[in-house]
Write a protein that holds these residues in place. Structure first.
Motif, PDB file in Angstrom:
ATOM      1  N   ASP A   4     -10.264  58.214 -27.528  1.00 49.30           N
ATOM      2  CA  ASP A   4      -8.828  58.067 -27.718  1.00 49.30           C
ATOM      3  C   ASP A   4      -8.520  56.577 -27.691  1.00 49.30           C
ATOM      4  OD1 ASP A   4      -7.955  60.777 -27.878  1.00 49.30           O
ATOM      5  OD2 ASP A   4      -8.337  60.995 -25.737  1.00 49.30           O
ATOM      6  N   MET A   5      -8.237  56.040 -28.848  1.00 48.96           N
ATOM      7  CA  MET A   5      -8.020  54.599 -28.943  1.00 48.96           C
ATOM      8  C   MET A   5      -6.747  54.190 -28.202  1.00 48.96           C
ATOM      9  SD  MET A   5     -10.442  53.026 -30.516  1.00 48.96           S
ATOM     10  CE  MET A   5      -9.663  51.477 -30.961  1.00 48.96           C
ATOM     11  N   PRO A   6      -6.833  53.144 -27.387  1.00 54.03           N
ATOM     12  CA  PRO A   6      -5.638  52.663 -26.695  1.00 54.03           C
ATOM     13  C   PRO A   6      -4.627  52.088 -27.680  1.00 54.03           C
ATOM     14  CG  PRO A   6      -7.486  51.155 -26.377  1.00 54.03           C
ATOM     15  CD  PRO A   6      -8.033  52.355 -27.078  1.00 54.03           C
ATOM     16  N   GLU A   7      -3.352  52.118 -27.278  1.00 50.05           N
ATOM     17  CA  GLU A   7      -2.305  51.618 -28.168  1.00 50.05           C
ATOM     18  C   GLU A   7      -2.421  50.113 -28.383  1.00 50.05           C
ATOM     19  OE1 GLU A   7       1.530  52.823 -26.842  1.00 50.05           O
ATOM     20  OE2 GLU A   7       1.062  54.967 -26.937  1.00 50.05           O
ATOM     21  N   VAL A   8      -2.827  49.402 -27.353  1.00 52.34           N
ATOM     22  CA  VAL A   8      -3.008  47.956 -27.467  1.00 52.34           C
ATOM     23  C   VAL A   8      -4.394  47.677 -28.028  1.00 52.34           C
ATOM     24  CG1 VAL A   8      -3.053  45.763 -26.222  1.00 52.34           C
ATOM     25  CG2 VAL A   8      -1.479  47.584 -25.506  1.00 52.34           C
ATOM     26  N   ALA A   9      -4.458  46.809 -29.022  1.00 56.50           N
ATOM     27  CA  ALA A   9      -5.727  46.519 -29.698  1.00 56.50           C
ATOM     28  C   ALA A   9      -6.766  45.992 -28.711  1.00 56.50           C
ATOM     29  CB  ALA A   9      -5.503  45.513 -30.805  1.00 56.50           C
TER      30      ALA A   9
ATOM     31  N   ILE B  45     -18.506  64.215 -24.857  1.00 59.60           N
ATOM     32  CA  ILE B  45     -19.013  63.771 -23.560  1.00 59.60           C
ATOM     33  C   ILE B  45     -20.480  64.145 -23.364  1.00 59.60           C
ATOM     34  CG2 ILE B  45     -18.829  64.131 -21.062  1.00 59.60           C
ATOM     35  CD1 ILE B  45     -15.782  64.158 -21.442  1.00 59.60           C
ATOM     36  N   LYS B  46     -20.852  65.386 -23.686  1.00 58.52           N
ATOM     37  CA  LYS B  46     -22.244  65.824 -23.479  1.00 58.52           C
ATOM     38  C   LYS B  46     -23.207  64.955 -24.285  1.00 58.52           C
ATOM     39  CE  LYS B  46     -25.337  69.795 -23.622  1.00 58.52           C
ATOM     40  NZ  LYS B  46     -25.485  71.251 -23.937  1.00 58.52           N
ATOM     41  N   GLN B  47     -22.862  64.691 -25.543  1.00 61.97           N
ATOM     42  CA  GLN B  47     -23.704  63.851 -26.395  1.00 61.97           C
ATOM     43  C   GLN B  47     -23.906  62.471 -25.767  1.00 61.97           C
ATOM     44  OE1 GLN B  47     -21.852  62.046 -29.896  1.00 61.97           O
ATOM     45  NE2 GLN B  47     -23.546  62.797 -31.166  1.00 61.97           N
ATOM     46  N   MET B  48     -22.825  61.915 -25.229  1.00 62.02           N
ATOM     47  CA  MET B  48     -22.903  60.574 -24.661  1.00 62.02           C
ATOM     48  C   MET B  48     -23.679  60.566 -23.345  1.00 62.02           C
ATOM     49  SD  MET B  48     -19.829  57.838 -24.765  1.00 62.02           S
ATOM     50  CE  MET B  48     -19.924  57.868 -26.558  1.00 62.02           C
ATOM     51  N   THR B  49     -23.485  61.567 -22.512  1.00 59.92           N
ATOM     52  CA  THR B  49     -24.218  61.622 -21.248  1.00 59.92           C
ATOM     53  C   THR B  49     -25.697  61.909 -21.476  1.00 59.92           C
ATOM     54  OG1 THR B  49     -23.596  63.954 -20.974  1.00 59.92           O
ATOM     55  CG2 THR B  49     -22.221  62.315 -19.863  1.00 59.92           C
ATOM     56  N   ASN B  50     -26.034  62.482 -22.626  1.00 56.28           N
ATOM     57  CA  ASN B  50     -27.438  62.742 -22.967  1.00 56.28           C
ATOM     58  C   ASN B  50     -28.144  61.513 -23.529  1.00 56.28           C
ATOM     59  OD1 ASN B  50     -27.414  65.372 -22.100  1.00 56.28           O
ATOM     60  ND2 ASN B  50     -27.050  66.266 -24.124  1.00 56.28           N
TER      61      ASN B  50
ATOM     62  N   TYR C  57     -26.763  59.281 -26.124  1.00 56.47           N
ATOM     63  CA  TYR C  57     -26.393  58.785 -27.449  1.00 56.47           C
ATOM     64  C   TYR C  57     -25.824  57.378 -27.314  1.00 56.47           C
ATOM     65  CZ  TYR C  57     -24.843  59.052 -32.313  1.00 56.47           C
ATOM     66  OH  TYR C  57     -24.676  58.834 -33.660  1.00 56.47           O
ATOM     67  N   PRO C  58     -26.369  56.399 -28.051  1.00 51.97           N
ATOM     68  CA  PRO C  58     -26.012  55.003 -27.791  1.00 51.97           C
ATOM     69  C   PRO C  58     -24.794  54.472 -28.532  1.00 51.97           C
ATOM     70  CG  PRO C  58     -27.786  55.089 -29.386  1.00 51.97           C
ATOM     71  CD  PRO C  58     -27.489  56.511 -28.999  1.00 51.97           C
ATOM     72  N   LEU C  59     -24.371  55.146 -29.597  1.00 52.01           N
ATOM     73  CA  LEU C  59     -23.295  54.635 -30.435  1.00 52.01           C
ATOM     74  C   LEU C  59     -21.951  55.180 -29.965  1.00 52.01           C
ATOM     75  CD1 LEU C  59     -22.512  53.057 -33.013  1.00 52.01           C
ATOM     76  CD2 LEU C  59     -22.933  55.153 -34.310  1.00 52.01           C
ATOM     77  N   ILE C  60     -20.954  54.314 -29.911  1.00 53.15           N
ATOM     78  CA  ILE C  60     -19.591  54.751 -29.582  1.00 53.15           C
ATOM     79  C   ILE C  60     -18.878  55.039 -30.900  1.00 53.15           C
ATOM     80  CG2 ILE C  60     -17.446  54.213 -28.385  1.00 53.15           C
ATOM     81  CD1 ILE C  60     -19.011  52.090 -26.784  1.00 53.15           C
ATOM     82  N   LEU C  61     -18.778  56.304 -31.233  1.00 51.04           N
ATOM     83  CA  LEU C  61     -18.147  56.703 -32.494  1.00 51.04           C
ATOM     84  C   LEU C  61     -16.633  56.582 -32.389  1.00 51.04           C
ATOM     85  CD1 LEU C  61     -20.273  59.932 -33.080  1.00 51.04           C
ATOM     86  CD2 LEU C  61     -20.507  57.761 -34.293  1.00 51.04           C
ATOM     87  N   LYS C  62     -16.013  56.183 -33.473  1.00 54.63           N
ATOM     88  CA  LYS C  62     -14.553  56.023 -33.474  1.00 54.63           C
ATOM     89  C   LYS C  62     -13.853  57.335 -33.170  1.00 54.63           C
ATOM     90  CE  LYS C  62     -10.831  53.838 -36.087  1.00 54.63           C
ATOM     91  NZ  LYS C  62     -10.473  53.047 -37.284  1.00 54.63           N
TER      92      LYS C  62
ATOM     93  N   GLN D  31     -18.211  48.073 -36.539  1.00 54.12           N
ATOM     94  CA  GLN D  31     -19.172  47.913 -37.622  1.00 54.12           C
ATOM     95  C   GLN D  31     -19.240  49.235 -38.378  1.00 54.12           C
ATOM     96  OE1 GLN D  31     -22.023  49.817 -36.425  1.00 54.12           O
ATOM     97  NE2 GLN D  31     -21.016  49.910 -34.472  1.00 54.12           N
ATOM     98  N   ASN D  32     -20.126  49.336 -39.346  1.00 57.21           N
ATOM     99  CA  ASN D  32     -20.056  50.483 -40.245  1.00 57.21           C
ATOM    100  C   ASN D  32     -20.386  51.810 -39.577  1.00 57.21           C
ATOM    101  OD1 ASN D  32     -22.762  49.892 -39.881  1.00 57.21           O
ATOM    102  ND2 ASN D  32     -23.334  50.159 -42.021  1.00 57.21           N
ATOM    103  N   LYS D  33     -21.000  51.789 -38.415  1.00 56.68           N
ATOM    104  CA  LYS D  33     -21.404  53.039 -37.770  1.00 56.68           C
ATOM    105  C   LYS D  33     -20.458  53.502 -36.666  1.00 56.68           C
ATOM    106  CE  LYS D  33     -26.348  52.324 -38.572  1.00 56.68           C
ATOM    107  NZ  LYS D  33     -27.668  52.150 -37.925  1.00 56.68           N
ATOM    108  N   GLY D  34     -19.644  52.625 -36.143  1.00 57.15           N
ATOM    109  CA  GLY D  34     -18.773  53.018 -35.039  1.00 57.15           C
ATOM    110  C   GLY D  34     -17.955  51.850 -34.546  1.00 57.15           C
ATOM    111  N   ILE D  35     -17.530  51.944 -33.281  1.00 53.39           N
ATOM    112  CA  ILE D  35     -16.684  50.869 -32.738  1.00 53.39           C
ATOM    113  C   ILE D  35     -17.325  50.217 -31.514  1.00 53.39           C
ATOM    114  CG2 ILE D  35     -14.515  51.691 -33.718  1.00 53.39           C
ATOM    115  CD1 ILE D  35     -15.240  52.311 -30.056  1.00 53.39           C
TER     116      ILE D  35
END
Length: 398
Positions: free
Chosen positions: A30-35, A14-19, A21-26, A60-64
């Motif tokens: 917590d991935m939802p059960e439904v695709a 969370i801290k990284q993202m609020t600071n 960071y633009p990439l959403i790392l996999k 893509q190759n860096k994240g989701i």
């Protein structure tokens, strides 16, 4: 694109993202059960349901996916994309006004607020590159925004993402005027021929603009220059225009010969006075050593990964060997321009590769210059790992 989906971010990210960071790392969510479908707008929340950011889902190759906004009520629509493109273009006002440089990056993905999307300018024409199927879901609104934000003469696109296990590389005309190719663009007064409808590449890597200028202005005069992995010979052109006594361009791709001849021709340089070799660079190193050839300047700008029938090459593990091969055919007090666009390691790590090669050959060296991405290739503030280009200009000390 689908309706907004809520996705929860794991506490340690969370801290990284609020600071910013633009990439959403996999591993950050917590991935939802439904695709989740490509192009879905996602609201990133903490465990308590508190808002963090809005993004889009795109594997893509860096994240989701990538963060688009940190304003909860901001709508991701034509106005959003128009504002982002307009702001990016305003930051490049000096380039748009230049008569000496007519090819540059207008929009650089996450550095300008929309990861997975780049827009390049080529003498009135625009080329949009899509690096994820997720952002491609916004294609229609992005093109509408581009036409609102900028006076587009003509638009082309390149698809560079993986879908159904197949890597998509497709060029296509989109709208406006169709260009005749080659299209001639200027870079610091040099001419380059580009083709926006020629498979994956255009004929010139725009991120090396400042390095080509440095070669032309400071290192080429009266020097012999070897340009390895030469592609269309842009570094060779810069060297020749800088007064090099001779250039040698080496690339394995058969089409590099015609393309390099073309680049010399549009600069009124007699290509027959230059040496162009279609061969494996590593075979050329052996050839040069056998024939006792030495160069004043050697340019090393290899692909991050390459495979031939004889070998595989990866900059992450093989760059020291590449440098040692180059050292063997560089004169005493000569110059090596060492470059890589491999984003998996930073400049500090790259310098350890350089140091390793020189120590293992018992050779002293001095770093003359270092370059990273030029000013039109914006990178996210406080996150230098997105500054993928690393160039070190080295003098060999005898």
């Amino acid at each position: 694109m689908e309706q907004i989906r809520e996705i929860y971010v794991k506490p340690k990210f969370i801290k990284q993202m609020t600071n910013g960071y633009p990439l959403i790392l996999k591993e950050a969510i917590d991935m939802p059960e439904v695709a989740v479908s490509e192009g879905t707008i996602v609201e990133l929340l903490d465990a308590q349901g508190g808002y963090i950011a809005t993004g889009y889902y795109g594997e893509q190759n860096k994240g989701i996916g990538w963060v688009l906004s940190r304003k909860q009520k901001e709508v991701i629509d034509v106005r959003f994309f128009t504002k982002k493109i307009r702001e990016a273009a305003e930051k490049r006002a000096v380039f748009f006004a230049s008569e000496q440089t007519t090819a540059f990056r207008v929009f650089n993905g996450e550095g300008d607020g929309i990861g997975g999307l780049t827009i390049d300018f080529f003498n009135g024409f625009y080329m949009v590159s899509w690096y994820s199927e997720g952002i491609y879901a916004f294609r229609d609104v992005v093109y509408e925004a581009l036409n609102i934000a900028l006076n587009t003469r003509g638009v082309y696109e390149k698809l560079r993402f993986n879908t159904n296990g197949q890597y998509v590389e497709q060029d296509d005309y989109v709208s406006g005027e169709k260009s005749d190719f080659p299209l001639i663009v200027k870079e610091n007064g040099m001419n380059f021929a580009v083709d926006l409808n020629d498979r994956a590449m255009t004929g010139i890597f725009l991120d090396q603009r400042n390095v080509r200028k440095a070669l032309r202005d400071h290192y080429a005069i009266d020097k012999t220059v070897l340009n390895t992995f030469s592609y269309t010979g842009a570094f060779s052109v810069a060297a020749a225009l800088g007064g090099a006594s001779g250039t040698t361009s080496v690339d394995l791709a058969k089409r590099s010969l015609a393309k390099t001849i073309e680049q010399f021709a549009v600069n009124e340089i007699d290509y027959e006075s230059q040496d162009i070799k279609v061969m494996n660079v590593f075979d050329y190193f052996s050839y040069a050593k056998r024939h006792e050839l030495k160069f004043d300047v050697v340019v090393l700008d290899p692909p991050s990964f390459a495979r031939t029938k004889k070998m595989t090459f990866s900059t992450a593990k093989d760059y020291p060997k590449l440098l040692k091969d180059a050292l063997a055919i560089t004169i005493d007090n000569g110059v090596i321009i060492a470059s890589t666009n491999n984003a998996s390691f930073d400049m500090k790590k790259f310098k350890t590769f350089i140091d390793k090669a020189f120590k293992e050959t018992d050779t002293r060296y001095k770093i003359l210059e270092q370059h990273q991405l030029p000013e039109d290739f914006a990178v996210p503030h406080n996150f230098p790992e997105f500054n993928y280009l690393k160039v070190v200009i080295i003098q060999v000390i005898s």
